[in-house]
Design an enzyme around this catalytic site. Structure first.
Site, short mmCIF file in Angstrom:
data_model
loop_
_atom_site.label_atom_id
_atom_site.label_comp_id
_atom_site.label_asym_id
_atom_site.label_seq_id
_atom_site.Cartn_x
_atom_site.Cartn_y
_atom_site.Cartn_z
N ASN A 203 -1.84 -10.89 8.07
CA ASN A 203 -2.83 -9.85 8.30
C ASN A 203 -4.22 -10.32 7.87
O ASN A 203 -4.40 -10.79 6.74
CB ASN A 203 -2.48 -8.60 7.48
CG ASN A 203 -3.48 -7.48 7.70
OD1 ASN A 203 -3.56 -6.93 8.78
ND2 ASN A 203 -4.28 -7.16 6.69
N GLU A 204 -5.18 -10.21 8.76
CA GLU A 204 -6.60 -10.41 8.46
C GLU A 204 -6.89 -11.61 7.56
O GLU A 204 -7.37 -11.47 6.43
CB GLU A 204 -7.16 -9.14 7.80
CG GLU A 204 -6.97 -7.91 8.67
CD GLU A 204 -7.74 -6.70 8.16
OE1 GLU A 204 -8.20 -6.72 7.01
OE2 GLU A 204 -7.89 -5.74 8.94
N GLN B 217 0.79 -1.22 0.00
CA GLN B 217 0.00 0.00 0.00
C GLN B 217 0.83 1.28 0.00
O GLN B 217 0.33 2.33 -0.36
CB GLN B 217 -0.97 -0.02 1.19
CG GLN B 217 -2.05 -1.07 0.99
CD GLN B 217 -2.98 -1.16 2.18
OE1 GLN B 217 -2.69 -1.85 3.14
NE2 GLN B 217 -4.09 -0.46 2.13
N HIS C 274 0.68 -9.52 4.15
CA HIS C 274 -0.45 -8.57 4.18
C HIS C 274 -1.10 -8.56 2.80
O HIS C 274 -0.84 -7.69 1.98
CB HIS C 274 0.05 -7.18 4.58
CG HIS C 274 -1.04 -6.23 5.00
ND1 HIS C 274 -1.02 -5.55 6.20
CD2 HIS C 274 -2.18 -5.84 4.40
CE1 HIS C 274 -2.09 -4.78 6.31
NE2 HIS C 274 -2.81 -4.94 5.22
C1 BGC Z 1 -6.43 -3.75 5.97
C2 BGC Z 1 -5.72 -2.57 5.36
C3 BGC Z 1 -6.74 -1.61 4.75
C4 BGC Z 1 -7.65 -1.13 5.85
C5 BGC Z 1 -8.71 -0.13 5.41
C6 BGC Z 1 -7.69 -3.42 6.70
O1 BGC Z 1 -8.65 -4.36 6.32
O2 BGC Z 1 -5.53 -4.51 6.73
O3 BGC Z 1 -4.82 -3.05 4.41
O4 BGC Z 1 -6.15 -0.55 4.08
O5 BGC Z 1 -8.32 -2.23 6.41
O6 BGC Z 1 -9.59 -0.69 4.51
#
Ligand code: BGC
Length: 427
Positions: free
Chosen positions: A157-158, A19, A113
């Site tokens: 991540n997530e 990002q 990520h």
């Molecule tokens: C993510 C980020 C994203 C942010 C805002 C999260 O789900 O880890 O990468 O930019 O939310 O949408």
């Protein structure tokens, strides 16, 4: 209006490699862009050019008083091909981390990520259990090269957002639309996290370190029935919570699987995190038809509900699975005009500081504006404005507020008056 943060509470910022860094790399998001899938047509190869501007960005972070930084590494940079490690990329991250530490900023490193190298995608990515060895190889390479400098890690991540967006909704690469496949990916990511957790500890232990802290970043939402008296709404809210975050939170944390996940051979139950890492943004309002946004609720520029109490609800939900120190590893909002970001920060931090939970850290998402996946450059989440044409950075009013809050270790009457009092969310 005023509040003080708990003693020792640390404030910082979070970002991810794809990002902010930019770069013509052979990875899934550059590929997705070339397929015309980014809504505003912006190119992740540009982003905030952080790979060239890391020094300037780190200095600015230190200037604002930030003491903890969550950042990501780019797999496709470190391993541009299956059998090739780019030592220059590792040296780059080394230099950047050293500089952070020199300026008094403690690094928290995210290994995965959302973005995959295309050579990994072509092998079926995380949809194939046997591919976990490639991810674990990345973990090994990274910890061996940087582990003497970094003690804190986010493995993945997530995993729920990645699995659902990429394999169920089909909006993210590789664009699959199958519930079964999304669940398989969640299962495989769980195994990857658990093995990575053990691997990171083992490698750093072998280096003589005993301060290793590892977790995964858990994207959590509040799922509330639209009408709490309607049993179908209640049932739907429970079901959605379980599918999106409930089963996965328990699996990733304890290695215990429940529907919709399946038991996995070779994964034993145990305790697989040293801190709870919560990424929190919003609440979903659920009817029997699925989830949506509550009418009349305060919203951000993307139409997401702003629901500050939810940050505590979600942290508690995870804490009940395994009580560990809590770090908010992402919280922030899309506010293109920086018209309500300070209020958003104020509301979420005051909710956290009023809670009885052991919340130790807060990483704001994000430090600079950046490439917001499908939304590209048109959704701004930064404390610092980026002019993408010139790459000039300008600290926003919310950035000044955040710096003041860090300095005062809370919000004073003056800070509130100068930055928050006049701000309102979208109705
Ligand atoms: C993510 C980020 C994203 C942010 C805002 C999260 O789900 O880890 O990468 O930019 O939310 O949408």
């Amino acid at each position: 209006m005023e509040f003080r943060l708990k003693p020792g509470f640390l404030l910082g910022a979070a970002s991810s490699a794809t990002q902010i860094e930019g770069g013509e790399l052979d990875h899934s998001w550059n590929d997705w862009f070339s397929q015309g899938r980014i809504k505003d047509g912006s190119d992740p190869a540009r982003a905030a050019d952080h790979y060239a501007r890391w020094r300037e960005d780190t200095e600015l972070m230190a200037e604002l008083g930030i003491s903890v930084c969550r950042f990501g590494i780019e797999w496709a940079r470190i391993c541009p091909e299956e059998d090739r490690v780019d030592e220059a990329a590792l040296s780059h991250y080394r230099e950047e981390i050293l500089f952070m530490k020199e300026l008094g900023i403690q690094p928290l490193m995210t290994i995965h990520h959302f973005t995959n190298p295309m050579w990994f995608e072509r092998k079926g990515g995380f949809a194939r259990a046997e591919n976990s060895r490639y991810f674990l190889k990345l973990v090994e390479i990274t910890v061996d090269a940087l582990g003497d400098l970094v003690s804190e890690y986010i493995t993945i991540n997530e995993p729920n957002v990645f699995a659902t967006e990429s394999y169920y909704f089909g909006d993210w690469p590789p664009g699959a639309s199958s519930f079964k496949e999304a669940v398989r990916v969640m299962n495989n990511l769980t195994a990857c996290h658990i093995k990575a957790y053990e691997l990171i500890h083992a490698r750093r232990r072998a280096m003589g370190f005993t301060d290793t802290m590892v977790s995964f970043a858990n994207s959590m939402r509040v799922f509330a029935p639209k009408n709490p008296k309607n049993p179908l709404h209640r049932f739907s809210a429970c079901l959605t919570r379980r599918v999106f975050q409930g089963a996965l939170t328990t699996a990733m944390t304890l290695g215990k699987f429940s529907w919709p996940l399946k038991n996995m051979a070779g994964v034993e139950s145990g305790e697989y995190l040293d801190f709870i890492a919560i990424n929190y943004y919003s609440r979903s309002t659920v009817t029997r038809l699925g989830d949506g946004v509550r009418e009349g609720s305060p919203k951000n520029d993307l139409g997401w509900e702003i629901y500050p109490e939810g940050i505590v609800t979600c942290a508690r939900e995870h804490y009940q699975v395994l009580p560990r120190p809590i770090w908010i590893t992402e919280n922030g909002t899309c506010d293109n005009r920086d018209a309500f970001r300070s209020r958003y920060i104020y509301d979420h931090l005051s909710a956290l500081s009023a809670s009885d939970l052991p919340v130790q850290r807060y990483y704001h998402w994000s430090f600079t504006d950046n490439f917001e996946w499908l939304e590209g450059e048109s959704a701004r989440f930064g404390l610092v404005h980026v002019d993408y044409e010139t790459q000039q950075r300008t600290v926003k009013d919310s950035g000044r507020f955040y710096a003041g809050l860090i300095k005062e270790h809370g919000v004073t009457g003056e800070l509130y008056r100068d930055h928050v009092a006049d701000q309102e969310y979208h109705a």
